[in-house]
Design a protein around this motif. Structure first.
Motif, mmCIF file in Angstrom:
data_model
loop_
_atom_site.group_PDB
_atom_site.id
_atom_site.type_symbol
_atom_site.label_atom_id
_atom_site.label_comp_id
_atom_site.label_asym_id
_atom_site.label_seq_id
_atom_site.Cartn_x
_atom_site.Cartn_y
_atom_site.Cartn_z
ATOM 1 N N PRO A 156 8.710 -9.277 1.416
ATOM 2 C CA PRO A 156 7.684 -8.716 0.517
ATOM 3 C C PRO A 156 6.733 -9.804 0.026
ATOM 4 O O PRO A 156 7.147 -10.955 -0.186
ATOM 5 C CB PRO A 156 8.504 -8.136 -0.643
ATOM 6 N N THR A 157 5.468 -9.442 -0.161
ATOM 7 C CA THR A 157 4.461 -10.422 -0.570
ATOM 8 C C THR A 157 4.805 -11.064 -1.908
ATOM 9 O O THR A 157 4.694 -12.288 -2.074
ATOM 10 C CB THR A 157 3.093 -9.734 -0.668
ATOM 11 N N PHE A 158 5.227 -10.249 -2.872
ATOM 12 C CA PHE A 158 5.498 -10.816 -4.191
ATOM 13 C C PHE A 158 6.681 -11.778 -4.145
ATOM 14 O O PHE A 158 6.716 -12.779 -4.866
ATOM 15 C CB PHE A 158 5.751 -9.702 -5.213
ATOM 16 N N TRP A 159 7.682 -11.494 -3.260
ATOM 17 C CA TRP A 159 8.838 -12.376 -3.148
ATOM 18 C C TRP A 159 8.423 -13.724 -2.549
ATOM 19 O O TRP A 159 8.841 -14.781 -3.022
ATOM 20 C CB TRP A 159 9.905 -11.709 -2.283
ATOM 21 N N VAL A 160 7.583 -13.688 -1.517
ATOM 22 C CA VAL A 160 7.085 -14.929 -0.922
ATOM 23 C C VAL A 160 6.276 -15.720 -1.959
ATOM 24 O O VAL A 160 6.400 -16.944 -2.074
ATOM 25 C CB VAL A 160 6.218 -14.624 0.312
ATOM 26 N N GLY A 161 5.460 -15.000 -2.737
ATOM 27 C CA GLY A 161 4.660 -15.674 -3.763
ATOM 28 C C GLY A 161 5.527 -16.341 -4.818
ATOM 29 O O GLY A 161 5.288 -17.490 -5.202
ATOM 30 N N LEU A 162 6.545 -15.634 -5.280
ATOM 31 C CA LEU A 162 7.436 -16.223 -6.284
ATOM 32 C C LEU A 162 8.181 -17.429 -5.731
ATOM 33 O O LEU A 162 8.382 -18.428 -6.433
ATOM 34 C CB LEU A 162 8.427 -15.159 -6.772
ATOM 35 N N LEU A 163 8.605 -17.342 -4.464
ATOM 36 C CA LEU A 163 9.322 -18.463 -3.839
ATOM 37 C C LEU A 163 8.417 -19.691 -3.737
ATOM 38 O O LEU A 163 8.826 -20.814 -4.083
ATOM 39 C CB LEU A 163 9.805 -18.038 -2.452
ATOM 40 N N LEU A 164 7.178 -19.504 -3.255
ATOM 41 C CA LEU A 164 6.236 -20.625 -3.156
ATOM 42 C C LEU A 164 5.913 -21.187 -4.535
ATOM 43 O O LEU A 164 5.780 -22.406 -4.710
ATOM 44 C CB LEU A 164 4.949 -20.165 -2.456
ATOM 45 N N LEU A 165 5.774 -20.292 -5.497
ATOM 46 C CA LEU A 165 5.466 -20.739 -6.864
ATOM 47 C C LEU A 165 6.590 -21.610 -7.423
ATOM 48 O O LEU A 165 6.336 -22.659 -8.040
ATOM 49 C CB LEU A 165 5.255 -19.514 -7.756
ATOM 50 N N GLY A 271 -2.151 -6.441 -0.383
ATOM 51 C CA GLY A 271 -1.398 -7.664 -0.656
ATOM 52 C C GLY A 271 -2.020 -8.498 -1.751
ATOM 53 O O GLY A 271 -1.303 -9.162 -2.518
ATOM 54 N N SER A 272 -3.368 -8.455 -1.861
ATOM 55 C CA SER A 272 -4.030 -9.253 -2.901
ATOM 56 C C SER A 272 -3.679 -8.753 -4.294
ATOM 57 O O SER A 272 -3.660 -9.536 -5.252
ATOM 58 C CB SER A 272 -5.547 -9.234 -2.699
ATOM 59 N N VAL A 273 -3.398 -7.457 -4.424
ATOM 60 C CA VAL A 273 -2.997 -6.925 -5.728
ATOM 61 C C VAL A 273 -1.720 -7.622 -6.211
ATOM 62 O O VAL A 273 -1.617 -8.040 -7.377
ATOM 63 C CB VAL A 273 -2.787 -5.398 -5.651
ATOM 64 N N LEU A 274 -0.748 -7.780 -5.285
ATOM 65 C CA LEU A 274 0.514 -8.425 -5.658
ATOM 66 C C LEU A 274 0.350 -9.934 -5.810
ATOM 67 O O LEU A 274 0.858 -10.536 -6.764
ATOM 68 C CB LEU A 274 1.572 -8.114 -4.602
ATOM 69 N N ALA A 275 -0.367 -10.564 -4.856
ATOM 70 C CA ALA A 275 -0.521 -12.030 -4.905
ATOM 71 C C ALA A 275 -1.272 -12.466 -6.163
ATOM 72 O O ALA A 275 -0.911 -13.463 -6.802
ATOM 73 C CB ALA A 275 -1.251 -12.506 -3.652
ATOM 74 N N GLU A 276 -2.316 -11.725 -6.531
ATOM 75 C CA GLU A 276 -3.079 -12.101 -7.725
ATOM 76 C C GLU A 276 -2.271 -11.891 -8.993
ATOM 77 O O GLU A 276 -2.450 -12.611 -9.982
ATOM 78 C CB GLU A 276 -4.384 -11.306 -7.769
ATOM 79 N N GLN A 277 -1.380 -10.917 -8.976
ATOM 80 C CA GLN A 277 -0.514 -10.730 -10.143
ATOM 81 C C GLN A 277 0.468 -11.889 -10.288
ATOM 82 O O GLN A 277 0.696 -12.390 -11.391
ATOM 83 C CB GLN A 277 0.258 -9.413 -10.021
ATOM 84 N N VAL A 278 1.067 -12.316 -9.164
ATOM 85 C CA VAL A 278 2.053 -13.408 -9.218
ATOM 86 C C VAL A 278 1.415 -14.695 -9.713
ATOM 87 O O VAL A 278 1.999 -15.420 -10.534
ATOM 88 C CB VAL A 278 2.674 -13.610 -7.820
ATOM 89 N N PHE A 279 0.195 -15.006 -9.231
ATOM 90 C CA PHE A 279 -0.452 -16.282 -9.571
ATOM 91 C C PHE A 279 -1.490 -16.132 -10.695
ATOM 92 O O PHE A 279 -2.255 -17.066 -10.924
ATOM 93 C CB PHE A 279 -1.116 -16.873 -8.330
ATOM 94 N N SER A 280 -1.546 -14.980 -11.350
ATOM 95 C CA SER A 280 -2.520 -14.734 -12.428
ATOM 96 C C SER A 280 -3.932 -15.086 -11.967
ATOM 97 O O SER A 280 -4.707 -15.719 -12.697
ATOM 98 C CB SER A 280 -2.157 -15.554 -13.674
ATOM 99 N N TYR A 281 -4.251 -14.713 -10.742
ATOM 100 C CA TYR A 281 -5.567 -15.005 -10.159
ATOM 101 C C TYR A 281 -6.536 -13.898 -10.582
ATOM 102 O O TYR A 281 -6.275 -12.717 -10.347
ATOM 103 C CB TYR A 281 -5.456 -15.057 -8.634
ATOM 104 N N PRO A 282 -7.660 -14.233 -11.213
ATOM 105 C CA PRO A 282 -8.531 -13.206 -11.808
ATOM 106 C C PRO A 282 -9.460 -12.549 -10.787
ATOM 107 O O PRO A 282 -10.683 -12.666 -10.875
ATOM 108 C CB PRO A 282 -9.331 -14.015 -12.837
ATOM 109 N N GLY A 283 -8.898 -11.844 -9.823
ATOM 110 C CA GLY A 283 -9.709 -11.205 -8.796
ATOM 111 C C GLY A 283 -9.689 -9.690 -8.892
ATOM 112 O O GLY A 283 -9.262 -9.114 -9.899
ATOM 113 N N LEU A 284 -10.139 -9.048 -7.817
ATOM 114 C CA LEU A 284 -10.233 -7.592 -7.814
ATOM 115 C C LEU A 284 -8.847 -6.941 -7.815
ATOM 116 O O LEU A 284 -8.667 -5.855 -8.373
ATOM 117 C CB LEU A 284 -11.024 -7.134 -6.581
ATOM 118 N N GLY A 285 -7.865 -7.583 -7.186
ATOM 119 C CA GLY A 285 -6.515 -7.036 -7.183
ATOM 120 C C GLY A 285 -5.920 -6.990 -8.577
ATOM 121 O O GLY A 285 -5.320 -5.984 -8.980
#
Length: 338
Positions: A156-165, A271-285
């Motif tokens: 899952p995208t959010f799991w990969v994001g949390l692991l990298l983070l 995927g950008s919706v989840l990735a931007e949530q994990v990294f608090s990225y202020p985008g459209l997601g």
């Protein structure tokens, strides 16, 4: 003969047909999105007010509902919104307190670099790995790349994001933990290096969404191309190794990979919706999540229509690029119209 029929077909008719499909698609998306939102169990007044909702009296809630038109029947609200839309008015975002078009424009510019970098990473890396796997079919490299692709497809995208983070930002301190720019630094003082550093982990996370499909489809296209008659004929003429792959295989393998890559814009946005949530990225997601939690119906409808146009355009460009690289697809289209 068949290609002549396609090339002499009136371009205006083709454009009109595709425009009609886009209008029907936008209408269906708008109706479906509005229906889902008005039947959501989330109270828009409570979502907007937040923790202070307990201090609101019944009269204040009634005034807010009347001000926003929440007491009107759903079909009247939709027709009013649709009428304003035809006049170029997408409405006003209650969450961001700004016109919807301004919010989408600002947030999409922030997401554009992230999505473009992730799209390029997934396409280039996926195609290269798929090419190697196809050429080395049945060997260790093929098995390792195929296993890696299946692992990515299952992650899952959010799991990969949390692991990298956790690994690169928290443990190793090699990358920022959040945001698009350093916190507390004015925008005009942020350099390109800072922006790229904040972009790296979200882009790598988002690229994971598209690598596996490109690898697996490219691998199969390479295997099919290497088993074809024209490659056998080239081998009989003495072509071998890198030159054979470059001149006889790459183009055939690139066509399905590009079609798949352009058709993946919808998954990329999801995927950008989840990735931007994990990294608090202020985008459209992230704006989509905020609008959904706040029951910001005008903004959600605007984002739904915008992403529909984005995905439709991506598919259209993918079809054209695929037709240029593989003329057989144009013959299939002509036969389908007969």
């Amino acid at each position: 003969m068949a290609l002549d029929v396609l090339t002499t077909a009136p371009r205006a008719r083709l454009v009109a047909a595709r425009a009609s499909r886009l209008v029907l698609l936008l209408t269906a998306v708008a109706v479906a999105s509005f229906t889902l939102m008005v039947n959501s169990p989330v109270d828009p007044v409570a979502a907007y007010v937040g923790a202070d909702v307990a201090s609101l009296g019944p009269e204040q809630r009634a005034l807010i509902s009347a001000r926003w038109g929440l007491d009107d029947p759903a079909h009247e609200r939709f027709l009013r919104w649709f009428g304003n839309l035809l006049g170029g008015d997408f409405g006003f975002s209650l969450t961001f307190n700004r016109p919807v078009l301004e919010v989408i424009g600002d947030k999409f510019l922030a997401s554009l670099a992230l999505m473009a970098l992730a799209w390029l990473l997934s396409g280039l890396l996926g195609f290269a790995l798929g090419l190697v796997a196809g050429v080395r079919r049945g060997r260790f490299a093929d098995r390792a790349i195929t296993w890696f692709s299946y692992a990515l497809a299952s992650a899952p995208t959010f799991w990969v994001g949390l692991l990298l983070l956790y690994v690169f930002a928290v443990s190793l301190n090699w990358a920022p933990v959040c945001c698009a720019v350093p916190i507390g630094v004015p925008a005009d003082e942020v350099g390109l290096g800072d922006r790229l550093a904040h972009l790296a982990l979200p882009a790598i996370t988002l690229s994971v969404v598209g690598i596996a499909p490109v690898v697996l489809h490219t691998r199969q296209a390479v295997v099919d191309a290497l088993a074809s008659d024209h490659v056998a004929f080239a081998r009989a003429q003495g072509e071998r190794g890198f030159g054979l792959v470059l001149h006889r295989v790459v183009r055939n393998a690139a066509a399905p990979a590009l079609l798949l890559q352009f058709g993946s814009l919808g998954e990329l946005f999801g995927g950008s919706v989840l990735a931007e949530q994990v990294f608090s990225y202020p985008g459209l997601g992230a704006a989509t999540t905020t609008a959904a939690l706040g029951q910001d119906v005008p903004l959600l409808l605007g984002i739904a229509l915008f992403t529909t146009v984005l995905v439709f355009t991506g598919n259209l460009v993918g079809d054209r690029v695929h037709a240029v690289l593989d003329p057989r697809s144009r013959l299939t289209d002509v036969r389908g119209r007969r």
